[in-house]
Design a protein around this motif. Structure first.
Motif, PDB file in Angstrom:
ATOM      1  N   GLU A  93      11.656   2.093 -11.921  1.00  0.00           N
ATOM      2  CA  GLU A  93      10.597   1.279 -11.326  1.00  0.00           C
ATOM      3  C   GLU A  93      11.050  -0.161 -11.074  1.00  0.00           C
ATOM      4  N   TYR A  94      10.885  -0.635  -9.849  1.00  0.00           N
ATOM      5  CA  TYR A  94      11.174  -2.032  -9.546  1.00  0.00           C
ATOM      6  C   TYR A  94      10.154  -2.650  -8.595  1.00  0.00           C
ATOM      7  N   SER A  95       9.291  -1.820  -7.971  1.00  0.00           N
ATOM      8  CA  SER A  95       8.438  -2.365  -6.913  1.00  0.00           C
ATOM      9  C   SER A  95       6.990  -1.909  -7.002  1.00  0.00           C
ATOM     10  N   THR A  96       6.540  -1.528  -8.191  1.00  0.00           N
ATOM     11  CA  THR A  96       5.177  -1.010  -8.330  1.00  0.00           C
ATOM     12  C   THR A  96       4.137  -1.990  -7.786  1.00  0.00           C
ATOM     13  N   ARG A  97       4.212  -3.222  -8.239  1.00  0.00           N
ATOM     14  CA  ARG A  97       3.216  -4.197  -7.804  1.00  0.00           C
ATOM     15  C   ARG A  97       3.318  -4.460  -6.300  1.00  0.00           C
ATOM     16  N   ALA A  98       4.534  -4.562  -5.787  1.00  0.00           N
ATOM     17  CA  ALA A  98       4.721  -4.840  -4.366  1.00  0.00           C
ATOM     18  C   ALA A  98       4.102  -3.741  -3.505  1.00  0.00           C
ATOM     19  N   VAL A  99       4.345  -2.483  -3.856  1.00  0.00           N
ATOM     20  CA  VAL A  99       3.822  -1.371  -3.066  1.00  0.00           C
ATOM     21  C   VAL A  99       2.298  -1.305  -3.174  1.00  0.00           C
ATOM     22  N   ALA A 100       1.780  -1.522  -4.379  1.00  0.00           N
ATOM     23  CA  ALA A 100       0.329  -1.498  -4.566  1.00  0.00           C
ATOM     24  C   ALA A 100      -0.346  -2.596  -3.747  1.00  0.00           C
ATOM     25  N   GLU A 101       0.221  -3.794  -3.765  1.00  0.00           N
ATOM     26  CA  GLU A 101      -0.349  -4.884  -2.975  1.00  0.00           C
ATOM     27  C   GLU A 101      -0.289  -4.576  -1.483  1.00  0.00           C
ATOM     28  N   HIS A 102       0.784  -3.935  -1.049  1.00  0.00           N
ATOM     29  CA  HIS A 102       0.915  -3.569   0.361  1.00  0.00           C
ATOM     30  C   HIS A 102      -0.186  -2.591   0.761  1.00  0.00           C
ATOM     31  N   ALA A 103      -0.459  -1.610  -0.115  1.00  0.00           N
ATOM     32  CA  ALA A 103      -1.525  -0.643   0.170  1.00  0.00           C
ATOM     33  C   ALA A 103      -2.873  -1.344   0.310  1.00  0.00           C
ATOM     34  N   ILE A 104      -3.138  -2.294  -0.575  1.00  0.00           N
ATOM     35  CA  ILE A 104      -4.407  -3.030  -0.508  1.00  0.00           C
ATOM     36  C   ILE A 104      -4.436  -3.940   0.720  1.00  0.00           C
ATOM     37  N   MET A 105      -3.295  -4.529   1.063  1.00  0.00           N
ATOM     38  CA  MET A 105      -3.226  -5.355   2.275  1.00  0.00           C
ATOM     39  C   MET A 105      -3.596  -4.541   3.510  1.00  0.00           C
ATOM     40  N   LEU A 106      -3.019  -3.335   3.621  1.00  0.00           N
ATOM     41  CA  LEU A 106      -3.352  -2.482   4.758  1.00  0.00           C
ATOM     42  C   LEU A 106      -4.835  -2.129   4.752  1.00  0.00           C
ATOM     43  N   THR A 107      -5.355  -1.801   3.577  1.00  0.00           N
ATOM     44  CA  THR A 107      -6.764  -1.428   3.454  1.00  0.00           C
ATOM     45  C   THR A 107      -7.680  -2.549   3.906  1.00  0.00           C
ATOM     46  N   MET A 108      -7.480  -3.743   3.378  1.00  0.00           N
ATOM     47  CA  MET A 108      -8.343  -4.872   3.728  1.00  0.00           C
ATOM     48  C   MET A 108      -8.228  -5.241   5.203  1.00  0.00           C
ATOM     49  N   SER A 109      -6.997  -5.160   5.726  1.00  0.00           N
ATOM     50  CA  SER A 109      -6.786  -5.491   7.139  1.00  0.00           C
ATOM     51  C   SER A 109      -7.521  -4.521   8.055  1.00  0.00           C
ATOM     52  N   LEU A 110      -7.532  -3.247   7.682  1.00  0.00           N
ATOM     53  CA  LEU A 110      -8.200  -2.247   8.513  1.00  0.00           C
ATOM     54  C   LEU A 110      -9.712  -2.346   8.383  1.00  0.00           C
ATOM     55  N   LEU A 111     -10.200  -2.628   7.184  1.00  0.00           N
ATOM     56  CA  LEU A 111     -11.652  -2.807   7.022  1.00  0.00           C
ATOM     57  C   LEU A 111     -12.162  -3.969   7.876  1.00  0.00           C
ATOM     58  N   ARG A 112     -11.334  -5.011   8.018  1.00  0.00           N
ATOM     59  CA  ARG A 112     -11.742  -6.178   8.807  1.00  0.00           C
ATOM     60  C   ARG A 112     -11.193  -6.167  10.230  1.00  0.00           C
ATOM     61  N   LYS A 113     -10.665  -5.012  10.646  1.00  0.00           N
ATOM     62  CA  LYS A 113     -10.215  -4.818  12.037  1.00  0.00           C
ATOM     63  C   LYS A 113      -9.188  -5.865  12.466  1.00  0.00           C
ATOM     64  N   LEU A 114      -8.251  -6.147  11.595  1.00  0.00           N
ATOM     65  CA  LEU A 114      -7.251  -7.171  11.886  1.00  0.00           C
ATOM     66  C   LEU A 114      -6.408  -6.869  13.127  1.00  0.00           C
ATOM     67  N   PRO A 115      -5.948  -5.614  13.342  1.00  0.00           N
ATOM     68  CA  PRO A 115      -5.151  -5.382  14.558  1.00  0.00           C
ATOM     69  C   PRO A 115      -5.891  -5.791  15.834  1.00  0.00           C
ATOM     70  N   GLN A 116      -7.183  -5.452  15.921  1.00  0.00           N
ATOM     71  CA  GLN A 116      -7.948  -5.798  17.122  1.00  0.00           C
ATOM     72  C   GLN A 116      -8.239  -7.294  17.170  1.00  0.00           C
ATOM     73  N   GLN A 117      -8.444  -7.918  16.014  1.00  0.00           N
ATOM     74  CA  GLN A 117      -8.630  -9.367  16.001  1.00  0.00           C
ATOM     75  C   GLN A 117      -7.423 -10.075  16.613  1.00  0.00           C
ATOM     76  N   MET A 118      -6.233  -9.600  16.262  1.00  0.00           N
ATOM     77  CA  MET A 118      -5.024 -10.234  16.780  1.00  0.00           C
ATOM     78  C   MET A 118      -4.894 -10.023  18.288  1.00  0.00           C
ATOM     79  N   ARG A 119      -5.289  -8.825  18.749  1.00  0.00           N
ATOM     80  CA  ARG A 119      -5.224  -8.559  20.194  1.00  0.00           C
ATOM     81  C   ARG A 119      -6.190  -9.453  20.971  1.00  0.00           C
ATOM     82  N   GLN A 120      -7.343  -9.720  20.387  1.00  0.00           N
ATOM     83  CA  GLN A 120      -8.375 -10.458  21.110  1.00  0.00           C
ATOM     84  C   GLN A 120      -8.285 -11.966  20.924  1.00  0.00           C
ATOM     85  N   PHE A 121      -7.389 -12.436  20.070  1.00  0.00           N
ATOM     86  CA  PHE A 121      -7.301 -13.870  19.831  1.00  0.00           C
ATOM     87  C   PHE A 121      -6.986 -14.678  21.087  1.00  0.00           C
ATOM     88  N   PRO A 122      -6.045 -14.240  21.962  1.00  0.00           N
ATOM     89  CA  PRO A 122      -5.735 -15.067  23.132  1.00  0.00           C
ATOM     90  C   PRO A 122      -6.956 -15.423  23.977  1.00  0.00           C
TER      91      PRO A 122
END
Length: 320
Positions: A93-122
């Motif tokens: 084990e060397y990256s447990t926390r890193a991988v877990a945080e990444h999973a939560i980052m993806l989760t929160m970003s998708l709940l808040r529609k981050l990909p579409q927010q970035m597309r619509q920013f311009p």
């Protein structure tokens, strides 16, 4: 040469060089074995990650293989293929926390529609961007091992109601359910399982079709659990509202094709491009492990493995 490193991206290569010293002879490349076109192993000890395809005929010319990863299903598959008792090493084990945080980052970003927010920013356009909060949502962790257990802790801190699916329900603070009860219950499903022959294809179309409409699926474990074409279909049918992937089926060939457009062919590239056109999809290049802290631990453990192997012809952390 003592050891040849494949798949060493820039920051990892720098960390390895700083620790290897002058008494070990080595070379590094960012390419996979198949991308280099090597017909012979460049050293008797080679080190890979998860995307290199080791030629079967190399087995008789190698003294050992070190995978700089905690997962080693690909090493087991190679051993079965060549039927040779070749020493195989991996990293503890060397990256447990890193991988877990990444999973939560993806989760929160998708709940808040981050990909579409970035597309619509311009256009500074907020239409259709209303997301949802974590608090009170139901999150199912499938595979509650070290990484899954860390995801549970972080998710609870954000206010998720969390349940787990695991063949070994050994964490007393986790409420375990069957997959057939958990999938329809969840607002978010996170895959954190270890890959085995028995659970390949685990998240097939029919199982994820049993999830509630509008569910989000995140996979930071292995791509062999779910076919990209089936995930695309679930998005097209608007059954899944969001998809976050850090891992992919046939990842070695897909990665090679994406890095070498016009040279390497892979039918999965078109599926990936289709996924990227969806308003709420996040794809990352098997990078969940890659925090600065985890990278330092990874490099140190890799060098420890190599030094031990050169002295004892075996690994500290070895595939039995």
């Amino acid at each position: 040469m003592n050891v040849y490193f494949y798949e060493a991206f820039q920051e990892e290569a720098d960390a390895l060089r700083s620790l290897l010293g002058s008494d070990i002879t080595y070379e590094l490349t960012s390419k996979t074995i198949q991308e280099t076109g090597h017909s012979e192993p460049p050293a008797r000890l080679i080190s890979i990650r998860t995307q290199s395809k080791i030629p079967p005929e190399w087995a008789a010319k190698l003294d050992g293989i070190l995978s700089r990863s905690t997962g080693y299903d690909h090493l087991i598959a190679y051993r079965k293929q060549v039927k040779k008792p070749l020493p195989l090493g991996y990293l503890e084990e060397y990256s447990t926390r890193a991988v877990a945080e990444h999973a939560i980052m993806l989760t929160m970003s998708l709940l808040r529609k981050l990909p579409q927010q970035m597309r619509q920013f311009p256009a500074f356009d907020r239409d259709g961007l209303t997301g949802t909060e974590c608090f009170g949502k139901d999150l199912l962790v499938v595979g509650v091992g070290r990484i899954g257990g860390e995801i549970v802790k972080i998710a609870r801190g954000l206010g998720f109601t969390v349940r787990g699916v695991d063949i070994v329900p050994d964490k007393p603070d986790v409420t375990y359910v069957s997959k057939h009860d958990g999938i329809p219950w969840a607002d978010v499903i996170v895959c954190a399982m270890n890959l085995t022959d028995e659970n390949r294809g685990y998240f097939g179309y029919d199982l994820l079709r049993s999830a509630k409409r509008g569910c989000i699926f995140v996979n930071i474990a292995r791509g062999e659990y779910s076919a990209l074409s089936e995930l695309r279909r679930l998005l097209q049918e608007r059954h899944l509202a969001g998809l976050g992937l850090d891992v992919f089926e046939d990842e070695g060939n897909l990665a090679t094709a994406l890095r070498n457009p016009g040279v390497e062919k892979s039918p999965a590239v078109q599926v990936v491009n289709d996924l990227l056109s969806h308003p709420n999809v996040l794809l990352t290049p098997h990078n969940a492990f890659n925090s600065y802290e985890a990278l330092q631990r990874k490099a140190a453990m890799s060098v420890e493995q190599i030094r031990h192997f050169l002295k004892h012809r075996d690994f500290v952390w070895k595939v039995e």
